[in-house]
Scaffold this motif. Structure first.
Motif, PDB file in Angstrom:
ATOM      1  N   PHE A  57      -8.507 -38.156   9.541  1.00 26.54           N
ATOM      2  CA  PHE A  57      -9.288 -37.022   9.044  1.00 26.54           C
ATOM      3  C   PHE A  57     -10.645 -36.921   9.727  1.00 26.54           C
ATOM      4  CE2 PHE A  57     -10.142 -40.741   6.447  1.00 26.54           C
ATOM      5  CZ  PHE A  57     -11.523 -40.743   6.320  1.00 26.54           C
ATOM      6  N   CYS A  58     -11.160 -35.705   9.712  1.00 25.34           N
ATOM      7  CA  CYS A  58     -12.530 -35.424  10.151  1.00 25.34           C
ATOM      8  C   CYS A  58     -13.383 -35.335   8.890  1.00 25.34           C
ATOM      9  CB  CYS A  58     -12.570 -34.106  10.932  1.00 25.34           C
ATOM     10  SG  CYS A  58     -14.228 -33.416  11.135  1.00 25.34           S
ATOM     11  N   PRO A  59     -14.460 -36.114   8.762  1.00 31.12           N
ATOM     12  CA  PRO A  59     -15.265 -36.089   7.530  1.00 31.12           C
ATOM     13  C   PRO A  59     -15.895 -34.725   7.256  1.00 31.12           C
ATOM     14  CG  PRO A  59     -16.336 -37.396   9.255  1.00 31.12           C
ATOM     15  CD  PRO A  59     -14.963 -37.094   9.741  1.00 31.12           C
ATOM     16  N   LEU A  60     -16.224 -33.978   8.313  1.00 27.70           N
ATOM     17  CA  LEU A  60     -16.820 -32.656   8.117  1.00 27.70           C
ATOM     18  C   LEU A  60     -15.784 -31.661   7.597  1.00 27.70           C
ATOM     19  CD1 LEU A  60     -19.089 -32.351  11.300  1.00 27.70           C
ATOM     20  CD2 LEU A  60     -19.703 -33.126   9.002  1.00 27.70           C
ATOM     21  N   CYS A  61     -14.545 -31.797   8.082  1.00 33.47           N
ATOM     22  CA  CYS A  61     -13.469 -30.935   7.568  1.00 33.47           C
ATOM     23  C   CYS A  61     -13.147 -31.284   6.116  1.00 33.47           C
ATOM     24  CB  CYS A  61     -12.209 -31.092   8.418  1.00 33.47           C
ATOM     25  SG  CYS A  61     -12.298 -30.365  10.070  1.00 33.47           S
TER      26      CYS A  61
ATOM     27  N   LYS B 170     -12.967 -29.591   1.998  1.00 35.04           N
ATOM     28  CA  LYS B 170     -11.630 -29.625   1.390  1.00 35.04           C
ATOM     29  C   LYS B 170     -10.563 -29.076   2.347  1.00 35.04           C
ATOM     30  CE  LYS B 170     -13.253 -29.294  -3.392  1.00 35.04           C
ATOM     31  NZ  LYS B 170     -14.706 -29.447  -3.088  1.00 35.04           N
ATOM     32  N   TYR B 171     -10.665 -29.520   3.597  1.00 34.78           N
ATOM     33  CA  TYR B 171      -9.725 -29.041   4.626  1.00 34.78           C
ATOM     34  C   TYR B 171      -9.243 -30.220   5.462  1.00 34.78           C
ATOM     35  CZ  TYR B 171      -8.001 -26.751   8.867  1.00 34.78           C
ATOM     36  OH  TYR B 171      -7.230 -26.357   9.929  1.00 34.78           O
ATOM     37  N   HIS B 172      -7.961 -30.204   5.776  1.00 39.33           N
ATOM     38  CA  HIS B 172      -7.367 -31.187   6.684  1.00 39.33           C
ATOM     39  C   HIS B 172      -6.296 -30.474   7.501  1.00 39.33           C
ATOM     40  CE1 HIS B 172      -4.231 -34.188   7.773  1.00 39.33           C
ATOM     41  NE2 HIS B 172      -5.283 -34.918   8.087  1.00 39.33           N
ATOM     42  N   SER B 173      -6.195 -30.809   8.778  1.00 39.29           N
ATOM     43  CA  SER B 173      -5.269 -30.115   9.668  1.00 39.29           C
ATOM     44  C   SER B 173      -4.141 -31.034  10.125  1.00 39.29           C
ATOM     45  CB  SER B 173      -6.008 -29.571  10.893  1.00 39.29           C
ATOM     46  OG  SER B 173      -5.102 -29.034  11.834  1.00 39.29           O
TER      47      SER B 173
ATOM     48  N   ILE C   1     -15.832 -34.353  16.826  1.00 39.77           N
ATOM     49  CA  ILE C   1     -16.298 -35.684  16.473  1.00 39.77           C
ATOM     50  C   ILE C   1     -15.069 -36.579  16.296  1.00 39.77           C
ATOM     51  CG2 ILE C   1     -18.387 -34.830  15.351  1.00 39.77           C
ATOM     52  CD1 ILE C   1     -17.031 -35.394  12.659  1.00 39.77           C
ATOM     53  N   SER C   2     -15.253 -37.893  16.375  1.00 35.45           N
ATOM     54  CA  SER C   2     -14.141 -38.833  16.289  1.00 35.45           C
ATOM     55  C   SER C   2     -13.483 -38.759  14.913  1.00 35.45           C
ATOM     56  CB  SER C   2     -14.621 -40.260  16.547  1.00 35.45           C
ATOM     57  OG  SER C   2     -15.125 -40.375  17.860  1.00 35.45           O
ATOM     58  N   LEU C   3     -12.160 -38.902  14.916  1.00 34.04           N
ATOM     59  CA  LEU C   3     -11.404 -38.894  13.672  1.00 34.04           C
ATOM     60  C   LEU C   3     -11.477 -40.260  12.996  1.00 34.04           C
ATOM     61  CD1 LEU C   3      -8.206 -36.932  14.790  1.00 34.04           C
ATOM     62  CD2 LEU C   3     -10.113 -36.069  13.410  1.00 34.04           C
ATOM     63  N   PHE C   4     -11.432 -40.273  11.677  1.00 33.09           N
ATOM     64  CA  PHE C   4     -11.447 -41.498  10.885  1.00 33.09           C
ATOM     65  C   PHE C   4     -10.031 -41.812  10.417  1.00 33.09           C
ATOM     66  CE2 PHE C   4     -15.760 -40.537  11.123  1.00 33.09           C
ATOM     67  CZ  PHE C   4     -16.551 -41.510  10.538  1.00 33.09           C
ATOM     68  N   GLU C   5      -9.767 -43.114  10.229  1.00 35.85           N
ATOM     69  CA  GLU C   5      -8.488 -43.547   9.668  1.00 35.85           C
ATOM     70  C   GLU C   5      -8.679 -44.407   8.423  1.00 35.85           C
ATOM     71  OE1 GLU C   5      -6.267 -45.503  12.698  1.00 35.85           O
ATOM     72  OE2 GLU C   5      -5.739 -43.649  13.738  1.00 35.85           O
TER      73      GLU C   5
END
Length: 525
Positions: A123-127, A131-134, A150-154
């Protein structure tokens, strides 16, 4: 907008009053994000959603719902009609279309469609704050958010736990919180889905990916992309190193290092003629082409052994040129050397060869040991690589499960591909032993477990592609390797790096060397 709590049943789903607007669904949004949003605003759990909006098989369940029905990629547990009535959106149909658009350049019938998608939430923390995830976030070739760059988090930033990408409530709560309490999206800041946020792709690599030409798509589909799942242990944590940038650059042959094709036809015909003379029962060339005998495999083992010895020789003449004396001292005079005076490069080299070539002891590595007295025959252990699933990969390659069905692979090609992969695994294993030696700084034991070091951390980005009758090898070293070599250069701290120090140590142990009065005078100064 209705703010009532959601209470509905399958029989009355048409009359259900829910808090929902179809305009809250955005472009490229994942089913996980849509269902999470729906559950959040209607105060129900994923389990409740599955039991009420699920298909007949799920609604009949009274106990635990299995992983198969919780799948988000396939949405196996949901009833299309009920979901469509609830969210006014054909979720399954649109999800399949988006997945096909993303994976189509890589897809062939012999592979699982979803092998390049992550099984944990990326996920992207800003997305997520909005309340959005792609679904694009789940594509392993994408390392940065295509919308915010920005880098994605896991993992959760607070407790470092990851979240399985399935419909379950054990790790991620309805109010966008981790079970540890970390809040990803605050209702005070964003009480409703953002009406101003619009996901616009800004990553140029992804734009290029969606606009590949048919000829470029064929190149990608006719490629073997060597990821860790092909040859690694199932219990080991795996990392996907490839990104879209490398995949797109490989189409321009930017990293191409080797090819086979100039004498391809000649080698194939010659090999067929020789085998047919030895095996008269083979009357058809086509039958022979798909017949891999025991002799063929043993010949490949022998070639791989030569590759391993060649790599060892090259390392001694390049990277370890100034440390060959350290290797000799470690293997022949280990008892006389204190632990703090051992050279880490010599530890890495002896441990590496003893593990891969099955020497009885690290002391036999540089003592001119020959078979069968000091190590096993190559035929006893096969390829000199310590990978559990390597034989499974060879089986897939041999029986055409890696390339598309319309591409057959011959013996010469099979040998060429396998030996190149073996050589990369051998080198990756050496660098892993080097990392171990730099960190531990202790000598290898007389008897050690071959699983004491196990990782593909330093395996390069590697693609082998078939274009017509030509096979091309494309590779690129990882940043981790450059960091390791820089660390080895700075922190090696070899106690006998200088020739003068080495001569003193040899003289102290009474080791014979050619007398040189001039050097002796310098040593005695």
């Amino acid at each position: 907008m209705n703010s009532e709590k959601l209470v509905f049943s399958y029989a009355e789903v048409k009359n259900t009053k829910t808090t929902w607007r179809s305009s809250w669904i955005l472009d490229f949004e994942s089913p996980w994000s849509i269902i999470q949003k729906f559950c959040h605003y209607n105060s129900i759990s994923f389990r409740q959603f599955l039991l009420e909006a699920g298909n007949d098989n799920v609604r009949k369940l009274k106990g635990k719902i299995g992983q198969y029905h919780k799948s988000i990629y396939n949405l196996n547990g949901l009833d299309d009609n009920i979901v469509k009535q609830l969210i006014s959106f054909p979720l399954k149909e649109k999800n399949e279309e988006l997945l096909d658009d993303i994976i189509s350049p890589l897809y062939n019938e012999d592979f699982s469609l979803y092998q390049y998608f992550s099984t944990i939430l990326r996920f992207c923390p800003l997305c997520l704050e909005k309340k959005y995830h792609s679904t694009l976030h789940q594509f392993n070739f994408i390392k940065r958010c295509p919308f915010h760059q920005i880098s994605l988090f896991e993992n959760c930033p607070e407790c470092n736990e990851n979240f399985p990408y399935i419909l379950e409530d054990n790790s991620f709560s309805l109010d966008y919180r981790c079970i540890c309490g970390f809040e990803f999206s605050s209702n005070k800041i964003n009480p409703l889905p953002s009406q101003t946020f619009r996901p616009i792709i800004r990553a140029q690599d992804l734009i290029s990916w969606f606009s590949l030409k048919k000829s470029e798509i064929n190149k990608v589909r006719n490629s073997i992309i060597f990821n860790e799942n092909l040859v690694s242990n199932n219990d080991e944590k795996k990392s996907f190193k490839y990104d879209l940038s490398f995949l797109l650059h490989s189409l321009d042959q930017k990293y191409m290092t080797a090819t086979i094709g100039e004498n391809y036809d000649y080698l194939e015909k010659r090999l067929v003629r020789e085998r047919r003379r030895k095996a008269k029962w083979i009357k058809s060339v086509q039958i022979y082409e798909h017949t891999f005998s025991k002799e063929d495999l043993e010949d490949l083992h022998e070639k791989s052994e030569k590759v391993c010895s060649s790599i060892a020789r090259n390392l001694r003449n390049t990277t370890l040129k100034c440390h060959r004396g350290c290797i000799v001292e470690l293997t022949r005079y280990r008892e006389e050397i204190p632990n703090n005076e051992l050279c880490p490069l010599s530890i890495a080299y002896t441990l590496w060869r003893a593990r891969l070539q099955r020497f009885n002891s690290y002391k036999d590595v540089d003592n001119e040991g020959t078979q069968p007295f000091f190590r096993e025959y190559i035929y006893n252990y096969g390829f000199p690589v310590d990978q559990y699933n390597f034989s499974n990969y060879l089986s897939q390659l041999e029986y055409g499960e890696i390339f598309p069905e319309n591409y057959s692979i011959s013996k010469v090609s099979y040998s060429w591909i396998t030996l190149h992969l073996v050589s990369e695994l051998i080198l990756a294993e050496f660098y892993r032993c080097l990392e171990y030696a730099l960190q531990r700084r202790d000598p290898p034991k007389e008897k050690f477990s071959v699983n004491s070091i196990y990782s593909l951390k330093y395996f390069p980005l590697l693609i082998i592609r078939k274009e017509g009758k030509i096979f091309k090898k494309i590779r690129k070293d990882t940043p981790e390797l450059f960091s390791l070599l820089e660390n080895a250069k700075k922190n090696c701290n070899c106690p006998q790096f200088t020739e003068r120090e080495r001569r003193k140590r040899k003289k102290a142990r009474g080791i014979y060397y050619k007398r040189n009065p001039f050097k002796e005078a310098i040593d005695n100064m």
